[in-house]
Design an enzyme around this catalytic site. Structure first.
Site, mmCIF file in Angstrom:
data_model
loop_
_atom_site.group_PDB
_atom_site.id
_atom_site.type_symbol
_atom_site.label_atom_id
_atom_site.label_comp_id
_atom_site.label_asym_id
_atom_site.label_seq_id
_atom_site.Cartn_x
_atom_site.Cartn_y
_atom_site.Cartn_z
ATOM 1 N N ARG A 55 -3.935 -24.252 -27.985
ATOM 2 C CA ARG A 55 -4.211 -25.347 -28.915
ATOM 3 C C ARG A 55 -5.370 -26.234 -28.477
ATOM 4 O O ARG A 55 -6.294 -26.499 -29.235
ATOM 5 C CB ARG A 55 -2.977 -26.251 -29.047
ATOM 6 C CG ARG A 55 -1.973 -25.837 -30.056
ATOM 7 C CD ARG A 55 -0.629 -26.351 -29.622
ATOM 8 N NE ARG A 55 -0.253 -25.606 -28.419
ATOM 9 C CZ ARG A 55 0.403 -24.474 -28.455
ATOM 10 N NH1 ARG A 55 0.827 -24.013 -29.578
ATOM 11 N NH2 ARG A 55 0.652 -23.790 -27.363
ATOM 12 N N THR A 56 -5.295 -26.715 -27.234
ATOM 13 C CA THR A 56 -6.243 -27.760 -26.826
ATOM 14 C C THR A 56 -7.674 -27.239 -26.833
ATOM 15 O O THR A 56 -8.581 -27.888 -27.345
ATOM 16 C CB THR A 56 -5.852 -28.314 -25.445
ATOM 17 O OG1 THR A 56 -4.493 -28.720 -25.500
ATOM 18 C CG2 THR A 56 -6.710 -29.502 -25.051
ATOM 19 N N LYS A 83 -15.715 -16.178 -7.082
ATOM 20 C CA LYS A 83 -16.455 -15.888 -5.842
ATOM 21 C C LYS A 83 -16.364 -17.055 -4.871
ATOM 22 O O LYS A 83 -17.092 -17.120 -3.898
ATOM 23 C CB LYS A 83 -17.931 -15.605 -6.168
ATOM 24 C CG LYS A 83 -18.159 -14.408 -7.067
ATOM 25 C CD LYS A 83 -19.664 -14.244 -7.300
ATOM 26 C CE LYS A 83 -19.947 -13.176 -8.338
ATOM 27 N NZ LYS A 83 -21.336 -13.195 -8.773
ATOM 28 N N ARG A 105 -9.730 -28.970 -18.070
ATOM 29 C CA ARG A 105 -8.291 -28.786 -17.811
ATOM 30 C C ARG A 105 -8.160 -28.168 -16.427
ATOM 31 O O ARG A 105 -8.856 -27.203 -16.099
ATOM 32 C CB ARG A 105 -7.662 -27.879 -18.858
ATOM 33 C CG ARG A 105 -6.236 -27.499 -18.476
ATOM 34 C CD ARG A 105 -5.476 -26.866 -19.595
ATOM 35 N NE ARG A 105 -5.091 -27.853 -20.585
ATOM 36 C CZ ARG A 105 -4.215 -27.609 -21.560
ATOM 37 N NH1 ARG A 105 -3.657 -26.434 -21.668
ATOM 38 N NH2 ARG A 105 -3.904 -28.555 -22.421
ATOM 39 N N HIS A 133 -2.506 -36.225 -20.282
ATOM 40 C CA HIS A 133 -3.073 -35.409 -21.362
ATOM 41 C C HIS A 133 -3.352 -36.385 -22.511
ATOM 42 O O HIS A 133 -2.655 -36.401 -23.516
ATOM 43 C CB HIS A 133 -2.047 -34.344 -21.763
ATOM 44 C CG HIS A 133 -2.590 -33.230 -22.597
ATOM 45 N ND1 HIS A 133 -3.837 -33.262 -23.170
ATOM 46 C CD2 HIS A 133 -2.044 -32.044 -22.977
ATOM 47 C CE1 HIS A 133 -4.033 -32.140 -23.846
ATOM 48 N NE2 HIS A 133 -2.955 -31.392 -23.749
HETATM 49 N N1 ASP Z 1 0.373 -27.904 -24.000
HETATM 50 C C1 ASP Z 1 0.959 -28.973 -23.232
HETATM 51 C C2 ASP Z 1 0.216 -29.145 -21.916
HETATM 52 O O1 ASP Z 1 -0.805 -28.541 -21.719
HETATM 53 C C3 ASP Z 1 2.424 -28.835 -23.039
HETATM 54 C C4 ASP Z 1 2.896 -27.619 -22.304
HETATM 55 O O2 ASP Z 1 2.107 -26.811 -21.807
HETATM 56 O O3 ASP Z 1 4.125 -27.477 -22.231
HETATM 57 O O4 ASP Z 1 0.651 -29.919 -21.087
#
Ligand code: ASP
Length: 319
Positions: A55-56, A83, A105, A133
């Protein structure tokens, strides 16, 4: 706002309201036949994702494209990180190619904060370990406001693996900043070792909490962050803390169900419950794009001098 590393960077309710107002404009843009505006033309946004995401990443990418930004997709699995290249060298290499923002991330809490000290580009935290987040919290607030009007005086239960959840941490601060009351519901092993300073109440009794809430927010078990067995069994967890078909009946008729995804249907949420009309899970995903457009626009398009995005059909077809 120079970076968005955590909810605190938003500057409380006022800053969050500003993002909400901008999101309204971008929801309108997203509903157009050609959902694109030239607001960030000439800007480049890069993704630096050291952890999996569906999603993100897609949502940020869609958001950047709808703002006409160029995008640079960095895939850790096929890069020189394999590497042995360090986070610092990787971030500075990407920046040297000429980028305006990095969306990061990482499995380690604080990684985006470190990057922000090494580069001039704006840094957006798209999830750092158990820590934060912030764009998830923004899209959650936007989604709740669509249904509840305001969060002032509302009661929200966050249920499940709070200990390992960056979503819970960002949501607690963001929901309470907007005037909501938050109850955390989890077995003691899935709560952080200390909740000192958290503006929440805690319960182990989901059944009694459910009838009092405006929304219940389920969390996935973060197996990838667990280093020891924290539960006797998933079946037992579901029996006590899952939103089962029977338990969902305890909610008031006007109460909503939320989940950040990915869901483990049958564990924290029953398969059918996730698809009930009271479930806002797909609204959350949908709103994620417009919220991230607002965040990128705030960081790159407007600075402190807020200009609403172009809204005429003529501007629409420029791209
Ligand atoms: N998508 C959310 C996160 O990246 C929740 C999860 O992964 O459970 O934290």
């Amino acid at each position: 706002m120079r970076h968005l590393l955590g909810v605190a960077d938003l500057g409380g309710a006022e800053g969050i309201e500003e993002v909400m107002r901008l999101t309204d404009s971008f929801v309108e843009v997203s509903e157009r036949a050609i959902p694109r505006v030239p607001a960030l033309r000439g800007k480049t946004v890069a993704w630096l994702f050291y952890e999996d995401s569906t999603r993100t990443r897609l949502s940020f990418e869609t958001a950047a494209k709808r703002l006409s930004a160029d995008t640079m997709n960095f895939s850790v699995s096929s890069s020189s990180v394999k590497k042995g290249e360090s986070l610092r060298d990787t971030a500075r290499t990407i920046e040297a190619m000429g980028i305006d923002a990095i969306v990061v991330r990482h499995a380690s809490a604080g990684a985006p904060h470190r990057i922000a000290t090494w580069v001039d580009a704006a840094v957006v935290n798209a999830g750092d370990g158990w820590h934060e987040h912030p764009t998830q919290a923004l899209l959650d607030i936007y989604t709740l406001r669509q249904r509840l009007g305001s969060l002032e005086g509302r009661h929200i239960a966050i249920v499940g693996d709070i200990k390992h959840s960056r979503v819970a941490r960002s949501d607690v601060w963001a929901f309470t900043a907007m005037g909501a009351r938050v109850t955390l519901v989890a077995p003691p092993t899935l709560l952080p070792p200390s909740l000192e300073g958290w503006p929440v109440t805690v319960s182990q009794d989901l059944d009694s909490v459910l009838s009092t809430v405006d929304a219940v927010y389920l969390l996935r078990m973060q197996h990838e962050r667990m280093t020891e067995a924290l539960l006797p069994s998933l079946r037992e967890y579901t029996a006590c803390f899952g939103l089962t078909n029977q338990r969902v009946e305890l909610l008031r008729d006007d109460a909503w169900v939320m989940h950040p995804g990915p869901m483990n249907r049958g564990v924290e949420i029953a398969a059918d419950v996730a698809d009930l009309p009271r479930s806002l899970i797909l609204d959350q995903v949908r709103n994620g794009v417009a919220v991230r457009m607002a965040v990128l626009y705030l960081l790159l398009g407007a600075g402190s001098d807020l200009v609403p995005p172009p809204a005429t059909p003529k501007e629409d077809s420029v791209v």
